[in-house]
Design an enzyme around this catalytic site. Structure first.
Site, PDB file in Angstrom:
ATOM      1  N   ASP A  50      67.782  85.649 -23.619  1.00 12.07           N
ATOM      2  CA  ASP A  50      67.894  84.214 -23.453  1.00 12.07           C
ATOM      3  C   ASP A  50      66.599  83.615 -23.998  1.00 12.07           C
ATOM      4  O   ASP A  50      65.635  84.327 -24.286  1.00 12.07           O
ATOM      5  CB  ASP A  50      68.117  83.860 -21.968  1.00 12.07           C
TER       6      ASP A  50
HETATM    7  C1  GLC Z   1      69.352  78.354 -22.520  1.00 12.26           C
HETATM    8  C2  GLC Z   1      70.496  79.006 -21.809  1.00 12.26           C
HETATM    9  C3  GLC Z   1      71.390  79.809 -22.696  1.00 12.26           C
HETATM   10  C4  GLC Z   1      71.431  79.190 -24.083  1.00 12.26           C
HETATM   11  C5  GLC Z   1      70.051  79.285 -24.681  1.00 12.26           C
HETATM   12  C6  GLC Z   1      69.971  78.640 -26.055  1.00 12.26           C
HETATM   13  O1  GLC Z   1      68.216  78.290 -21.751  1.00 12.26           O
HETATM   14  O2  GLC Z   1      70.194  79.759 -20.626  1.00 12.26           O
HETATM   15  O3  GLC Z   1      72.688  79.831 -22.098  1.00 12.26           O
HETATM   16  O4  GLC Z   1      72.371  79.879 -24.887  1.00 12.26           O
HETATM   17  O5  GLC Z   1      69.049  78.729 -23.838  1.00 12.26           O
HETATM   18  O6  GLC Z   1      70.120  77.263 -25.946  1.00 12.26           O
END
Ligand code: GLC
Length: 736
Positions: free
Chosen positions: A269
């Site tokens: 993430d």
């Molecule tokens: C965020 C989320 C994830 C997302 C990523 C990119 O913090 O937790 O679900 O795909 O960042 O935006």
């Protein structure tokens, strides 16, 4: 500032990508293709696959040309025909959090609404639609497949997810992923694992035994992987038993690869990487590396390779997994293009149909619904029903076709940095006007209960829209409607008994006024044309068939936790953020789930607690009979039964089969969604997956279905049981 390895590779990349040909012919075995390409790659080229950037945070002069701005990008290797990986969020459509001014996309209903359809075909059709829009806009990786179990009805991201049951959520997310990947892009499945709340998500540790984990959250992922075959798994922010998910060898290597045979790659993430050692634990790609505390998989990796703490083989393995998914899902054979055609009209129908099937009719006293279209004066009260419908905030947020009519700052903590509450799409006022052409439709925002009651009093019919918003990075403290809406509904219902309440919600809510209104529907966050879908249901063009994918509690006291864990933790300070990343909102804390694998309805069953509305509940404009239940046992459990439409109009039923193993809470083992004409019957058989009725023996590392007598329940919800039967099973075991 460390030199951004990306941009230089990417800048060459964008010029050459379209002309370069893949090294190995399309269609060949992805493993063979990956090996052939790797044999020709330099060390730097391999490393360049392992870390991604957020375009917004790359200095304009270094930004690669021709790359669509979204969640992030990873350089390709143009001379070998390896494309860039251009990433967009998420499960509900091509999200746009300001990355592309003016860009819109078709906004699906929320995950909970999609899950309320209990229809894998709806998830797959929605996935196909949003995957094709991602591909048309220049993306080839979609950060979708959110399947964290809904454990706490206060959690901020439940709206993105698919409910509380691992079999339902895992099956549905698998079909969503299949749909998305049909556009020859990679979908993720996320957030692996146990990232089931937002409070302290970057720092908390969920402490849970392996059996409970395997029988609940991990099972949803395992089923989703089997059904959907996602090219990538996104590991989550949190720690599990003290070890960060993105460097958790148990999760990323033992479970994901050794036990489940996952051949794709694991991406982090955004801001979830905390060491270079994560590479040998099973993480393959650092996402959005600028928001981590270090560029672990570029600058730090170079140091660790040089001093021998990380072997070159780890780079090879990670690059190979990424390449394998690139080949397996057609990315190397489908050039990136930002100007693909999109049939927004056809896509709007996909969103509207999904909403229509996901509306849950909770109450319909005196068969008030469906309405005759005779009303002359209709009052629409509440939310911004005059401007549009709302949607959950955060990275899954899709700017709907037609754009946002209004965006407000509604988030408080870290979410306030990036999350807005928007209103867009078809308005409920216009949808009702269209459904009642001869009527006068008046709107009141409901902020003054007395004024709203006055508007209601003079109407033939009242539709109250009660709203409770939700966002990523923030949990709710309670499950009550905010801003005095309960009092407003009471006042309106007292002024006019023909009051219908539509709940525009990201989570279950308490309904102290429920006895005072004849009709209640959950429309969740209904997507860009959800208002039209509601109108279709209200006038009977659509017979509602939505069923709850999560329990609606009767009170907070029924929940496993009195408060959201960590909501009383000390707030993060500079020192916390220096270690745990910018998103940290609290200091680190440990938490556990008393319910273990008895999530949601299983908890209520174990506690013999009566919820406001049970898991699986939903009414129809017709009636159904479930009977002739026959069960067979021995080495496997199966149940055969008949569903009959006993009403006078066509409708879709959702018969559900639950099994209570000796000494355990009931578990959903299967369901169906037959559409039946009046009087029509259908015979259905469901078979229990041993991982659903069994226990995971962490010592033996096996699933075990103990010998004994099992109780089978057939019904229209977790508590509305039409028939039961008992069956004996022999002991059975199964590999993890
Ligand atoms: C965020 C989320 C994830 C997302 C990523 C990119 O913090 O937790 O679900 O795909 O960042 O935006």
């Amino acid at each position: 500032m460390a030199q951004d390895l990306q941009a230089s590779a990417a800048s060459k990349d964008s010029a050459a990508t379209s002309s370069a040909k893949p090294v190995v012919a399309p269609g060949q075995d992805p493993d063979a293709r990956a090996d052939r390409t790797l044999a020709q790659m330099t060390h730097e080229e391999k490393v360049s696959l392992l870390h991604g950037s957020m375009l917004l945070l790359v200095a304009p002069a270094q930004r690669p040309q021709g790359v669509q701005n979204g969640a992030g990008y990873i350089a390709g290797v143009p001379r070998l025909g390896v494309p860039m990986q251009v990433q967009t969020d998420a499960s509900l459509g091509v999200s746009n959090m300001g990355q592309r001014a003016g860009d819109v996309a078709t906004a699906l209903p929320s995950g909970l609404m999609l899950a309320s359809t209990w229809n894998p075909d709806v998830l797959e059709a929605g996935g196909r639609m949003i995957g094709s829009e991602a591909r048309a806009k220049g993306f080839n990786v979609m950060l979708a497949g959110g399947v964290n179990l809904v454990r706490d009805p206060r959690a901020g991201r439940n709206f993105e997810y698919l409910g509380e049951d691992p079999l339902l959520a895992g099956t549905l997310v698998g079909h969503q992923i299949r749909g998305i990947q049909s556009a020859r892009i990679i979908s993720t499945i996320k957030h692996f694992a146990l990232n089931d709340q937002e409070t302290g998500r970057n720092v908390l540790s969920v402490n849970m035994g392996e059996s409970a984990m395997r029988e609940s959250d991990l099972l949803a992922f395992q089923i989703g992987l089997e059904v959907g075959d996602p090219g990538s798994v996104m590991c989550s922010y949190n720690r599990i038993n003290g070890v960060y998910a993105c460097e958790n060898k148990f999760l990323l290597t033992d479970v994901l690869r050794r036990d489940w045979g996952f051949k794709g790659y694991v991406m982090s993430d955004w801001g979830a990487v905390h060491s270079v050692g994560a590479l040998t634990a099973g993480l393959d790609q650092q996402s959005g590396e600028q928001i981590d505390t270090k560029r672990w998989f570029s600058v730090e990796l170079k140091k660790s390779l040089a001093d021998g703490t990380i072997p070159e083989s780890a780079v090879y393995l990670a690059a190979r997994r990424i390449l394998r998914s690139i080949y397996a899902h057609g990315l190397a054979d489908t050039p990136l293009s930002m100007n693909g055609a999109i049939d927004y009209a056809a896509h709007a129908k996909v969103a509207r149909d999904a909403a229509a099937e996901g509306i849950v009719l909770l109450k319909n006293e005196g068969a008030l619904l469906p309405l005759a279209q005779t009303a002359k004066r209709i009052a629409v009260i509440g939310s911004r029903a005059d401007l549009g419908v709302t949607a959950g905030g955060g990275s899954s947020s899709v700017t709907p076709v037609g754009g946002w009519k209004l965006q407000v700052k509604a988030a408080k903590g870290p979410a306030a940095m990036f999350s807005r509450k928007g209103y867009g799409g078809t308005t409920l006022v216009s949808a009702l006007q269209a459904a009642f052409p001869g009527a006068e439709v008046v709107f009141d925002d409901g902020t003054d209960p007395a004024r709203a009651a006055g508007v209601a009093k003079s109407a033939d019919l009242v539709l109250v829209v009660a709203e409770k918003w939700a966002t990523e990075a923030e949990d709710n403290a309670d499950i009550s409607l905010p801003d005095g809406q309960d009092a407003m509904i009471e006042a309106v219902a007292s002024a006019n008994p023909r009051t219908i309440v539509a709940l525009e919600i990201g989570n279950p809510v308490l309904m102290p006024w429920a006895a005072k209104v004849p009709a209640i529907l959950s429309i969740w966050f209904p997507g860009q044309d959800g208002a039209s879908a509601l109108a279709d249901v209200l006038v009977g063009k659509v017979n509602p068939s939505g069923h709850l994918p999560m329990t609606f509690p009767a009170s907070l006291s029924q929940l496993p936790h009195a408060i959201v864990p960590g909501s009383d933790a000390p707030l993060a300070d500079k020192a916390t953020r220096a270690v745990y990343g910018l998103n940290s909102d609290t200091k680190p804390f440990e938490m556990s789930y008393p319910e273990g694998s008895d999530v949601g309805y299983r908890w209520y069953d174990a506690k013999q607690a009566k919820p406001l509305y049970p898991f699986g509940y939903g009414l129809s404009y017709t009636t159904f009979r479930y009977d002739t239940l026959k069960v067979s046992g021995g080495r496997a459990l199966s149940a055969t039964f008949t569903v009959t439409n006993t009403g006078d109009r066509e409708g879709a039923a959702v018969p559900q089969v639950y099994v209570r193993a000796p000494g355990k809470a009931k578990r959903l083992i299967g369901w169906a969604k037959p559409k039946l004409r009046a009087g029509e019957s259908r015979t259905i058989t469901v078979t229990a997956d041993p991982r659903v009725i069994g226990n995971f023996d962490a010592t033996a590392q096996r699933w075990v279905v103990p010998a004994g007598t099992y109780v089978v329940e057939l019904g229209s919800s977790a508590t509305d049981v039409s028939a039961t039967a008992k069956v004996k099973l022999q002991r059975a075991t199964r590999k993890p």
